[in-house]
Design a protein around this motif. Structure first.
Motif, PDB file in Angstrom:
ATOM      1  N   GLN A   1     -19.443 -68.075  69.837  1.00 48.95           N
ATOM      2  CA  GLN A   1     -20.424 -68.619  70.788  1.00 48.95           C
ATOM      3  C   GLN A   1     -19.679 -69.202  71.984  1.00 48.95           C
ATOM      4  O   GLN A   1     -18.775 -70.006  71.833  1.00 48.95           O
ATOM      5  CB  GLN A   1     -21.260 -69.700  70.117  1.00 48.95           C
ATOM      6  CG  GLN A   1     -22.313 -70.311  71.023  1.00 48.95           C
ATOM      7  CD  GLN A   1     -23.102 -71.414  70.338  1.00 48.95           C
ATOM      8  OE1 GLN A   1     -22.837 -71.740  69.184  1.00 48.95           O
ATOM      9  NE2 GLN A   1     -24.044 -71.986  71.035  1.00 48.95           N
ATOM     10  N   VAL A   2     -20.083 -68.777  73.177  1.00 56.06           N
ATOM     11  CA  VAL A   2     -19.469 -69.281  74.398  1.00 56.06           C
ATOM     12  C   VAL A   2     -20.016 -70.663  74.707  1.00 56.06           C
ATOM     13  O   VAL A   2     -21.229 -70.876  74.723  1.00 56.06           O
ATOM     14  CB  VAL A   2     -19.753 -68.325  75.562  1.00 56.06           C
ATOM     15  CG1 VAL A   2     -19.282 -68.933  76.866  1.00 56.06           C
ATOM     16  CG2 VAL A   2     -19.087 -66.974  75.331  1.00 56.06           C
ATOM     17  N   GLN A   3     -19.107 -71.585  74.927  1.00 57.18           N
ATOM     18  CA  GLN A   3     -19.542 -72.960  75.138  1.00 57.18           C
ATOM     19  C   GLN A   3     -18.543 -73.713  76.001  1.00 57.18           C
ATOM     20  O   GLN A   3     -17.333 -73.517  75.885  1.00 57.18           O
ATOM     21  CB  GLN A   3     -19.680 -73.667  73.783  1.00 57.18           C
ATOM     22  CG  GLN A   3     -20.553 -74.877  73.781  1.00 57.18           C
ATOM     23  CD  GLN A   3     -20.800 -75.400  72.358  1.00 57.18           C
ATOM     24  OE1 GLN A   3     -20.160 -74.993  71.408  1.00 57.18           O
ATOM     25  NE2 GLN A   3     -21.735 -76.315  72.236  1.00 57.18           N
ATOM     26  N   LEU A   4     -19.072 -74.586  76.881  1.00 60.72           N
ATOM     27  CA  LEU A   4     -18.278 -75.563  77.609  1.00 60.72           C
ATOM     28  C   LEU A   4     -18.778 -76.933  77.202  1.00 60.72           C
ATOM     29  O   LEU A   4     -19.996 -77.172  77.210  1.00 60.72           O
ATOM     30  CB  LEU A   4     -18.431 -75.400  79.121  1.00 60.72           C
ATOM     31  CG  LEU A   4     -17.732 -74.227  79.803  1.00 60.72           C
ATOM     32  CD1 LEU A   4     -18.159 -74.129  81.264  1.00 60.72           C
ATOM     33  CD2 LEU A   4     -16.223 -74.368  79.703  1.00 60.72           C
ATOM     34  N   VAL A   5     -17.854 -77.820  76.868  1.00 63.04           N
ATOM     35  CA  VAL A   5     -18.248 -79.158  76.434  1.00 63.04           C
ATOM     36  C   VAL A   5     -17.492 -80.190  77.245  1.00 63.04           C
ATOM     37  O   VAL A   5     -16.246 -80.226  77.217  1.00 63.04           O
ATOM     38  CB  VAL A   5     -17.983 -79.358  74.930  1.00 63.04           C
ATOM     39  CG1 VAL A   5     -18.370 -80.773  74.521  1.00 63.04           C
ATOM     40  CG2 VAL A   5     -18.756 -78.337  74.109  1.00 63.04           C
ATOM     41  N   GLU A   6     -18.243 -81.036  77.959  1.00 61.63           N
ATOM     42  CA  GLU A   6     -17.640 -82.124  78.722  1.00 61.63           C
ATOM     43  C   GLU A   6     -17.574 -83.383  77.860  1.00 61.63           C
ATOM     44  O   GLU A   6     -18.427 -83.605  76.992  1.00 61.63           O
ATOM     45  CB  GLU A   6     -18.454 -82.457  79.981  1.00 61.63           C
ATOM     46  CG  GLU A   6     -18.655 -81.312  80.948  1.00 61.63           C
ATOM     47  CD  GLU A   6     -19.979 -80.612  80.743  1.00 61.63           C
ATOM     48  OE1 GLU A   6     -20.495 -80.010  81.708  1.00 61.63           O
ATOM     49  OE2 GLU A   6     -20.519 -80.652  79.614  1.00 61.63           O
ATOM     50  N   SER A   7     -16.589 -84.200  78.139  1.00 62.51           N
ATOM     51  CA  SER A   7     -16.470 -85.499  77.486  1.00 62.51           C
ATOM     52  C   SER A   7     -15.707 -86.428  78.417  1.00 62.51           C
ATOM     53  O   SER A   7     -15.115 -85.987  79.409  1.00 62.51           O
ATOM     54  CB  SER A   7     -15.763 -85.375  76.143  1.00 62.51           C
ATOM     55  OG  SER A   7     -14.451 -84.873  76.304  1.00 62.51           O
ATOM     56  N   GLY A   8     -15.727 -87.712  78.075  1.00 54.93           N
ATOM     57  CA  GLY A   8     -14.953 -88.687  78.827  1.00 54.93           C
ATOM     58  C   GLY A   8     -15.755 -89.555  79.772  1.00 54.93           C
ATOM     59  O   GLY A   8     -15.195 -90.452  80.413  1.00 54.93           O
ATOM     60  N   GLY A   9     -17.044 -89.306  79.877  1.00 53.99           N
ATOM     61  CA  GLY A   9     -17.863 -90.145  80.736  1.00 53.99           C
ATOM     62  C   GLY A   9     -18.069 -91.530  80.146  1.00 53.99           C
ATOM     63  O   GLY A   9     -17.674 -91.803  79.009  1.00 53.99           O
ATOM     64  N   GLY A  10     -18.679 -92.403  80.931  1.00 54.57           N
ATOM     65  CA  GLY A  10     -18.941 -93.753  80.452  1.00 54.57           C
ATOM     66  C   GLY A  10     -19.265 -94.695  81.587  1.00 54.57           C
ATOM     67  O   GLY A  10     -19.504 -94.268  82.719  1.00 54.57           O
ATOM     68  N   CYS A  22     -13.146 -80.896  80.046  1.00 50.70           N
ATOM     69  CA  CYS A  22     -14.046 -79.750  79.910  1.00 50.70           C
ATOM     70  C   CYS A  22     -13.337 -78.766  78.983  1.00 50.70           C
ATOM     71  O   CYS A  22     -12.371 -78.116  79.387  1.00 50.70           O
ATOM     72  CB  CYS A  22     -14.307 -79.124  81.266  1.00 50.70           C
ATOM     73  SG  CYS A  22     -15.234 -77.563  81.224  1.00 50.70           S
ATOM     74  N   ALA A  23     -13.828 -78.690  77.758  1.00 48.50           N
ATOM     75  CA  ALA A  23     -13.203 -77.842  76.745  1.00 48.50           C
ATOM     76  C   ALA A  23     -14.042 -76.588  76.530  1.00 48.50           C
ATOM     77  O   ALA A  23     -15.268 -76.657  76.431  1.00 48.50           O
ATOM     78  CB  ALA A  23     -13.058 -78.605  75.436  1.00 48.50           C
ATOM     79  N   ALA A  24     -13.360 -75.456  76.456  1.00 52.00           N
ATOM     80  CA  ALA A  24     -14.051 -74.184  76.281  1.00 52.00           C
ATOM     81  C   ALA A  24     -13.884 -73.662  74.862  1.00 52.00           C
ATOM     82  O   ALA A  24     -12.828 -73.853  74.239  1.00 52.00           O
ATOM     83  CB  ALA A  24     -13.518 -73.149  77.259  1.00 52.00           C
TER      84      ALA A  24
END
Length: 119
Positions: A1-10, A22-24
């Motif tokens: 499954q193709v996916q981009l996942v952002e993290s690190g906000g706050g 941004c991890a793929a």
């Protein structure tokens, strides 16, 4: 499954820093230009930064030049956005996207991560 996942906000105070990731999965990031975009309440989505796949050239929105830095770690299939000297006007949902080249239409989008700059 193709996916981009952002993290690190706050939530961060003015002048503070955050690093977004941004991890793929399901595809190789280094075949794509990766852009960071943001959308504040009541405003249109705008491009913040982009890093090309071919030569690593980077592009920045004028208002973030000198404060934000985009980079990529192909071994980790991840692109980062280091944000320093944050201002309240940087508050937005930040998205990453993958496209053949910077300024092309995005093939893939992440779900977004909230960045709030407030004292």
């Amino acid at each position: 499954q193709v996916q981009l996942v952002e993290s690190g906000g706050g939530l961060v105070r003015p002048g503070g820093s955050l690093r977004l990731s941004c991890a793929a999965s399901g595809f190789t990031l280094d075949n794509y230009a990766i852009g960071w975009f943001r959308q504040a309440p009541g405003k249109e989505r705008e491009g913040v930064s982009c890093i090309s796949s071919s030569d690593g050239r980077t592009y920045y929105l004028d208002s973030v030049k000198g404060r934000f830095t985009i980079s990529r770690d192909n071994a980790k299939n991840t692109v980062y956005l280091q944000m320093n000297s944050l201002k309240p006007e940087d508050t937005a949902v930040y998205y990453c996207g993958a496209a053949p080249r910077c300024y092309d239409q995005q093939d893939y989008w992440g779900q977004g991560t909230q960045v709030t700059v407030s004292s």
